[in-house]
Design an enzyme around this catalytic site. Sequence first.
Site: not given
Length: 286
Positions: A110, A73
């Site tokens: 998220d 990420k």
Amino acid sequence: MTEKIRAEKTRAGVTGWPVAHSRSPLVHGHWLKKHGIDGSYEKIAVAPEDAVAFYGNFAASGLKGCNVTIPHKETAAAACDVLDEAAEKMGAANTLWLDEGGRLCGANTDGIGFLGNLDQMAPAWDDRHDCAIVLGAGGAARAIVWALCSRKFTSVHIFNRTFEKASEIADQFGLSVYAHSWDKLGTFLGKADLLVNTTSLGMTGKAPLDLDLADLPKEALVTDIVYVPLTTDLLKQAAERGNRTVDGMGMLLHQAVPGFEKWFGVRPEVDEELRRLVLDDLEQTS
Ligand code: ATR
């Protein structure tokens, strides 16, 4: 003609190392079928030594975009030309796409997934937004703290076994975010409007999350990002004493929505059919 259609088919996928156990293909595959889109969503294993080159030259992959999972990420975010506010703040992107001009764009969804889940399962949950308690200080906690700040929580208190990690997040998010060591939790529970577990405690195969909820106000909402088991001991205990609870499955599903929309041009729904599909898969494989 067939060749032309094939050449134009939009491809997306999940990239990471490993990716074998990812549930994302199930989710996106369901939406592709539901909307009759002739696209694909693949599992693409990117070895750590190849990550900088893969994301740095993303257009060469032939993908319109992708999800990014552990451990890439941060590498993915660094390769982007444009980042959304959450990815910028976290230095980590889980959703990438190429825009019309060929620029690589990155988002961290998220936090959006966390909010989408609570908005859907516990409407008006953030009407009371004085005090949130976040257990844990990993990547998920960082995204959730960002999300809670975006909903104007007056104070967000992070409790973590390793105090320094909680402190790092608090320093990054400023005055309304506080770091505490785990042993101070008891003194704050009585003020909470929201209690979120972001640790792996309580997950199948991990140590239990041992909490005494006696002081938690009955009006507080309790949620867990763990979704195996779906009803964790924390949620069970909270529900038994009358607190409203939301399980972690919806966060997984809602975080996938923005990517699908960017790649395939349709905003998909998180509905009971999708939830059931993923739950059945989890039951069969765990
Ligand atoms: P993610 O990025 O998915 O949030 P992570 O970075 O591994 O996952 O974070 C896991 C969280 O669970 C951390 O807050 C971790 O605490 P530490 O920062 O002290 O490692 C917490 N955690 C994991 N196992 C734990 C345990 N046995 N007791 C207390 N906290 C634990």
